[in-house]
Write a protein that holds these residues in place. Structure first.
Motif, PDB file in Angstrom:
ATOM      1  N   ARG A   1       2.667   7.763  -5.821  1.00 10.30           N
ATOM      2  CA  ARG A   1       2.642   8.052  -4.377  1.00 10.30           C
ATOM      3  C   ARG A   1       3.576   9.220  -4.125  1.00 10.30           C
ATOM      4  NH1 ARG A   1       4.348   3.091  -0.509  1.00 10.30           N
ATOM      5  NH2 ARG A   1       5.567   4.211   1.037  1.00 10.30           N
TER       6      ARG A   1
ATOM      7  N   LYS B   1      -1.974  10.271  -3.511  1.00  7.65           N
ATOM      8  CA  LYS B   1      -1.908   9.391  -4.688  1.00  7.65           C
ATOM      9  C   LYS B   1      -2.473  10.161  -5.866  1.00  7.65           C
ATOM     10  CE  LYS B   1      -0.101   5.404  -4.546  1.00  7.65           C
ATOM     11  NZ  LYS B   1       0.293   4.342  -5.462  1.00  7.65           N
TER      12      LYS B   1
ATOM     13  N   ASP C   1      -2.905   2.117   5.406  1.00  2.56           N
ATOM     14  CA  ASP C   1      -4.226   2.198   4.774  1.00  2.56           C
ATOM     15  C   ASP C   1      -5.294   1.736   5.752  1.00  2.56           C
ATOM     16  OD1 ASP C   1      -3.676   3.076   2.035  1.00  2.56           O
ATOM     17  OD2 ASP C   1      -2.501   1.231   1.940  1.00  2.56           O
TER      18      ASP C   1
ATOM     19  N   GLU D   1      -9.817  -5.583  -9.708  1.00  6.37           N
ATOM     20  CA  GLU D   1      -9.113  -4.558  -8.931  1.00  6.37           C
ATOM     21  C   GLU D   1      -8.209  -5.238  -7.916  1.00  6.37           C
ATOM     22  OE1 GLU D   1     -11.243  -1.215  -7.239  1.00  6.37           O
ATOM     23  OE2 GLU D   1      -9.328  -0.286  -6.706  1.00  6.37           O
ATOM     24  N   ARG D   2      -7.003  -4.718  -7.845  1.00  6.87           N
ATOM     25  CA  ARG D   2      -6.058  -5.284  -6.882  1.00  6.87           C
ATOM     26  C   ARG D   2      -5.355  -4.173  -6.149  1.00  6.87           C
ATOM     27  NH1 ARG D   2      -2.159  -2.789  -7.738  1.00  6.87           N
ATOM     28  NH2 ARG D   2      -0.823  -2.775  -9.512  1.00  6.87           N
TER      29      ARG D   2
ATOM     30  N   ARG E   1      -6.502   6.469   3.533  1.00 13.59           N
ATOM     31  CA  ARG E   1      -5.198   6.369   4.212  1.00 13.59           C
ATOM     32  C   ARG E   1      -5.271   7.063   5.553  1.00 13.59           C
ATOM     33  NH1 ARG E   1      -0.860   4.280   1.995  1.00 13.59           N
ATOM     34  NH2 ARG E   1       0.316   5.051   3.762  1.00 13.59           N
TER      35      ARG E   1
ATOM     36  N   THR F   1       4.575  -0.582  -2.758  1.00 12.46           N
ATOM     37  CA  THR F   1       5.966  -0.848  -3.114  1.00 12.46           C
ATOM     38  C   THR F   1       6.578  -1.828  -2.101  1.00 12.46           C
ATOM     39  OG1 THR F   1       6.058   1.391  -3.977  1.00 12.46           O
ATOM     40  CG2 THR F   1       8.165   0.293  -3.636  1.00 12.46           C
TER      41      THR F   1
HETATM   42  P1  AMP Z   1       2.885   2.682  -3.865  1.00 12.47           P
HETATM   43  O1  AMP Z   1       3.900   2.431  -2.862  1.00 12.47           O
HETATM   44  O2  AMP Z   1       3.152   3.704  -4.857  1.00 12.47           O
HETATM   45  O3  AMP Z   1       2.634   1.383  -4.435  1.00 12.47           O
HETATM   46  O4  AMP Z   1       1.546   3.096  -3.158  1.00 12.47           O
HETATM   47  C1  AMP Z   1       0.873   2.226  -2.299  1.00 12.47           C
HETATM   48  C2  AMP Z   1      -0.448   2.808  -1.921  1.00 12.47           C
HETATM   49  O5  AMP Z   1      -1.301   2.877  -3.052  1.00 12.47           O
HETATM   50  C3  AMP Z   1      -1.202   1.968  -0.928  1.00 12.47           C
HETATM   51  O6  AMP Z   1      -0.728   2.156   0.382  1.00 12.47           O
HETATM   52  C4  AMP Z   1      -2.621   2.467  -1.146  1.00 12.47           C
HETATM   53  O7  AMP Z   1      -2.846   3.659  -0.437  1.00 12.47           O
HETATM   54  C5  AMP Z   1      -2.656   2.768  -2.634  1.00 12.47           C
HETATM   55  N1  AMP Z   1      -3.310   1.705  -3.423  1.00 12.47           N
HETATM   56  C6  AMP Z   1      -2.742   0.779  -4.220  1.00 12.47           C
HETATM   57  N2  AMP Z   1      -3.696   0.029  -4.820  1.00 12.47           N
HETATM   58  C7  AMP Z   1      -4.897   0.481  -4.381  1.00 12.47           C
HETATM   59  C8  AMP Z   1      -6.263   0.129  -4.622  1.00 12.47           C
HETATM   60  N3  AMP Z   1      -6.608  -0.824  -5.470  1.00 12.47           N
HETATM   61  N4  AMP Z   1      -7.224   0.819  -3.964  1.00 12.47           N
HETATM   62  C9  AMP Z   1      -6.902   1.818  -3.116  1.00 12.47           C
HETATM   63  N5  AMP Z   1      -5.637   2.207  -2.852  1.00 12.47           N
HETATM   64  C10 AMP Z   1      -4.649   1.555  -3.482  1.00 12.47           C
END
Ligand code: AMP
Ligand code: MCA
Length: 471
Positions: free
Chosen positions: A380, A375, A353, A268-269, A368, A273
């Motif tokens: 997002r 999400k 976050d 898990e990572r 968040r 953006t």
């Molecule tokens: P985006 O800009 O679409 O990449 O969304 C970013 C957001 O996705 C982050 O601020 C997190 O809230 C959420 N996110 C991404 N990866 C994870 C993860 N493995 N676990 C929990 N939240 C994640």
């Protein structure tokens, strides 16, 4: 060093199946020739908007722009008129590539997958040059353009390659959209930098993943939830080297079910953006359900309480996650004040976050700060954007949009609407309105008609009360 190093390296052995998208396959030299030819003819006066359908043409146009040093704006192919107009105007795109959309009057760049007289590979460009302008939602207002440089993309990918043992012996497979970081940057451009083969399955279904015969699979949690519900497809992933989940939290039961079915624990990572990827479990390290691991590459993190104090590394104290590193964005396009607001005075990016970190430096994302960023299926989505769209309908007097828990999508978009004309037809028409005005994945999955919205004594809507289960 230059981004897309493997693609640029004319000395490495060619492979006939370097990149496969749907039923089109190209070798390294074919991708290089097609992208170089696109680069030679591309309009360099401004960014190029690329209609990011999941096709080889999209990848050639994006890669061609990068080789030419022209910023690329990937556009969701089903963006509605309001969203499309905003993206094209705000980005200042001067040309278009891919299937033309109604209302677009930009000159169209042609894409030739098999040029008869290919142009030579362009010279390497300055790494500080903007590479991509990726549009992403905020809590309010229209989507913002996130400027990523070639340097950010390269260092981000190289950090992941180190954490995942990602090499040119790998084959990466996924079926994610090509207008976001996950599917485009990691899933395709990452391979063109590292030298792994890449397969885009068209759609991210369990059956198509099972048939892809890759070593690394990328998916959002919704994809893994669906794989976990399809034991036959899941078992066919047992021979993969890594199953990687990200873009939203991977539910612990899904992690465990995948381990049961495939014999391996998913990686898990975590990323954004704006930051590419900053945290991940490692191919050679612990993979703990519900945790996103350690900083990757040159990323640094810190967790701070509301008073600015640093959270102890006790695995329990929740604080705001802040990130620093060379893979960060260069700002939101045309929005210097908004950009300034998301950085601390000492230059750390405030992710929005909430997280904890334990004594080993392992991170867990707890949630968040704002309920206004949803999400859903890994997308997002800003509640404000959907509310604005719904309020343009005269029947809607008031509206509040929230993300409610959903087993498949993580969160599903629910619109609470105050109207004098409540009916099933109106609900369906409001869903349809958002799907066509903004885009399909931003549509509410449910509309609930209410007499009034919960407000505090100042008149502010209390969204947290809407998150509680319906009676
Ligand atoms: P985006 O800009 O679409 O990449 O969304 C970013 C957001 O996705 C982050 O601020 C997190 O809230 C959420 N996110 C991404 N990866 C994870 C993860 N493995 N676990 C929990 N939240 C994640
Ligand atoms: C789809 N359908 C449509 C349209 N699109 N119908 C009409 N108009 C459209 N425009 C239909 C499909 O054909 C299907 O019908 C039905 O809607 C449901 O489609 P499906 O694709 O299953 O959609 P879903 O269930 O709504 O979505 C699940 C999903 C999707 C496929 C996982 O949410 C997705 O692709 N998510 C990825 C988001 C992502 O890449 N995020 C990364 C952000 P039928 O059922 O009849 O076939 S970047 C990021 O977060 C950072 C950096 C990070 O950490 O990665």
């Amino acid at each position: 060093m230059t981004f897309l190093a493997a693609l640029r390296d004319t000395t490495r052995p060619d492979a006939p199946d370097a990149l496969r998208i749907g039923d089109v396959t190209l070798s390294w030299s074919q991708v290089r020739d097609a992208a170089s030819t696109f680069a030679a003819g591309v309009d360099r006066t401004g960014p190029v908007a690329v209609c990011a359908v999941p096709t080889m043409e999209t990848v050639v146009a994006v890669t061609g722009c990068l080789l030419a040093g022209v910023p690329v704006v990937p556009i969701a192919p089903d963006s509605g008129p309001a969203e499309l107009a905003h993206l094209v105007t705000d980005s200042g795109a001067t040309s278009w590539a891919g299937p033309l959309r109604d209302g677009i009057e930009l000159p169209v760049q042609s894409i030739d997958l098999h040029p008869s007289d290919p142009a030579p590979l362009p010279e390497a460009i300055d790494e500080a040059t903007p590479a991509t302008i990726l549009y992403t939602s905020g809590t309010t207002g229209s989507p913002k353009g996130v400027l990523m440089s070639h340097h950010a993309l390269r260092t981000g990918i190289e950090g992941l390659a180190e954490a995942w043992g990602w090499t040119d012996a790998d084959t990466v497979a996924h079926g994610l959209p090509l207008f976001h970081t996950h599917g485009l940057v990691l899933g395709v451009l990452g391979s063109l930098h590292i030298g792994s083969r890449a397969v885009h399955t068209g759609k991210p279904t369990p059956e198509l993943y099972a048939a892809a015969e890759a070593t690394m699979y990328f998916g959002v949690p919704t994809v893994w939830t669906r794989v976990a519900r399809d034991p036959e497809s899941a078992r066919r992933l047992a021979s993969a080297r890594l199953l990687v989940s990200g873009s939203a939290p991977l539910p612990v039961p899904v992690f465990e079910r995948l381990r049961e079915l495939t014999g391996q624990s998913p990686i898990e990572r975590y990323g954004m953006t704006e930051t590419l990827l900053t945290l991940s479990t490692r191919a050679d390290g612990e993979r703990r359900p519900g945790w996103v691991g350690l900083p990757v590459g040159e990323a640094e993190t810190r967790i701070r309480g509301e008073d600015g104090s640093f959270a102890p590394h006790d695995g329990e104290t929740v604080g705001r996650l802040e990130v620093r590193g060379p893979m960060l964005f260069d700002g939101y396009l045309n929005l210097p004040e908004v950009t300034a607001e998301v950085f601390t005075e000492d230059g750390w990016f405030v992710t929005g976050d909430l997280a904890v970190v334990d004594a080993d430096g392992f991170h867990r994302i707890v949630g968040r700060e704002s309920v206004d960023l949803i999400k859903s299926g890994g997308y997002r989505i800003g509640a404000g954007e959907i509310e604005t769209s719904l309020l343009s309908r005269p029947e809607v007097h008031e509206v509040a949009v929230v993300g409610l828990p959903d087993e498949d999508l993580g969160q599903r978009i629910v619109a609470f609407v105050v109207t004098a004309e409540a009916s099933d037809d109106l609900a369906a028409s409001l869903v349809d309105h958002v799907a066509t005005d903004l885009s399909w994945h931003k549509r509410p999955r449910e509309v609930r008609f209410v007499e009034s919205l919960p407000r505090n004594h100042m008149g502010k809507i209390q969204k947290k009360q809407l998150l509680e289960p319906a009676p």
